[in-house]
Design an enzyme around this catalytic site. Structure first.
Site, PDB file in Angstrom:
ATOM      1  N   ASP A 137      20.081-100.925  41.138  1.00 43.05           N
ATOM      2  CA  ASP A 137      19.331-100.241  40.076  1.00 43.05           C
ATOM      3  C   ASP A 137      17.843-100.576  40.167  1.00 43.05           C
ATOM      4  OD1 ASP A 137      21.973 -99.662  39.210  1.00 43.05           O
ATOM      5  OD2 ASP A 137      21.977-101.474  37.986  1.00 43.05           O
ATOM      6  N   GLU A 172      23.975 -90.783  34.623  1.00 43.62           N
ATOM      7  CA  GLU A 172      23.294 -92.004  34.219  1.00 43.62           C
ATOM      8  C   GLU A 172      22.053 -92.207  35.070  1.00 43.62           C
ATOM      9  OE1 GLU A 172      26.193 -95.083  34.905  1.00 43.62           O
ATOM     10  OE2 GLU A 172      25.794 -95.155  37.058  1.00 43.62           O
TER      11      GLU A 172
END
Length: 331
Positions: free
Chosen positions: A14, A193
């Protein structure tokens, strides 16, 4: 033209990179999911060897005590903000973990300082699983874009946008921009997401990630004009196909959860993302640490951005689940 290392940082999923006054700041999910870290360097290729500082650690109990996921660092006004998700319970029989979105603030010029203050949870009308908050100031208005579970909609998370009163408080009702609907968004899990904003020539390109976090993970995109009503779902067009996905030829699997920055000379837009270089994952992919941070150059045409394919590795990477020391050293 700079030749970039890949990976740029080992075992940091991420990945979020922001360039501020000729310095790159890097954060991402630590494989222990127990802290928020930050590195800085003048060149992207130097981030792997840059000192990593822990800015914040999880609480011993309560809402911010488990699974610290996907921190992002943003400069808004004259302060720094870190958006992240945290839970309060271990994974169990529940359908989804208990994540909610939280904010840290630092009014110092250098975000590597220790003056980070908890601003609390970002409250949304539905108190449900929510994560991956990102923010952008467009036309003088700050927006928050994030992923959240609506109990009335099948799947794990959809994408929402709202106007902000301040960097930790919403100022409008959330509007859903996207939900998992195409086959490629619904492999293993129905997920939208990890939104990230890329702006170019009066357009906004909102990338996001979909499906389970293993090999099927891929990047989709929504597009809108900057001068459109961004709180109107009709202002956004959704790509029917992924814009960035696994490249078997380059041994890059499950690329996604990206951010955007620019090259050292500001001439190129860069996509920062994570991917693995193998497919044999033992157990839950979330707990395999080898989603390494990587970089790719964005090309532009009349049709918008072209993210190409994930580039092959040209740096050493670990082949086991062992979490490396902070400096990424190995024997």
């Amino acid at each position: 033209m700079t030749q970039y290392h890949n990976p740029i940082v080992l075992q940091r999923a991420d990945p979020w990179v922001v360039k501020y006054k000729d310095t790159y700041y890097f954060t991402g999910s630590h494989p222990e999911y127990d802290r928020i870290i930050l590195r800085k360097a003048e060149r992207i290729n130097d981030l792997q060897q840059a000192e990593e500082k822990t800015l914040w650690r999880k609480h011993e109990s309560g809402p911010m005590s488990r699974y610290i996921w996907a921190p992002e660092i943003h400069r808004v006004g004259n302060a720094w903000y870190i958006y992240f998700a945290a839970a309060q319970e271990d994974f169990g029989s529940q359908d989804l973990p208990t994540h909610r979105m939280y904010v840290l603030e630092n009014t110092d010029e250098d975000p590597m300082s220790s003056n980070w203050v908890e601003k609390g949870q970002i409250e949304t009308p539905i108190d449900s699983f929510s994560l991956d908050a990102t923010t952008a100031v467009i036309g003088g208005v700050q927006y928050l874009i994030w992923a959240q579970k609506d109990p009335a909609i099948e799947g794990n998370s959809n994408l929402y946008i709202a106007r902000m009163k301040n960097p930790w408080t919403l100022d409008s009702e959330p509007v859903m921009l996207s939900k998992p609907e195409y086959d490629w968004e619904c492999i293993d899990f129905k997920v939208n997401e990890g939104p990230a904003v890329l702006r170019h020539d009066g357009m906004i390109y909102l990338t996001y990630s979909a499906s389970g976090t293993g090999v099927p993970y891929a990047v989709g995109m929504l597009t809108a004009r900057e001068d459109a009503d961004l709180l109107d779902p009709k202002s956004w067009a959704k790509s029917a196909q992924p814009v960035f996905k696994t490249c078997e030829a380059n041994h890059q699997y499950g690329p996604g959860h990206n951010s955007f920055t620019v090259s050292e000379d500001d001439s190129q837009d860069l996509m920062i993302y994570h991917a693995r270089n193998y497919t044999e994952i033992e157990g839950d992919p979330l707990f395999d640490p080898n989603r390494h941070a990587r970089v790719g150059v964005v090309s532009w045409s009349g049709q918008g951005p072209d993210f190409g394919v994930p580039e092959p590795d040209n740096q050493w990477t670990p082949t086991t689940r062992e979490v490396l020391p902070p400096d990424g050293s190995h024997q």
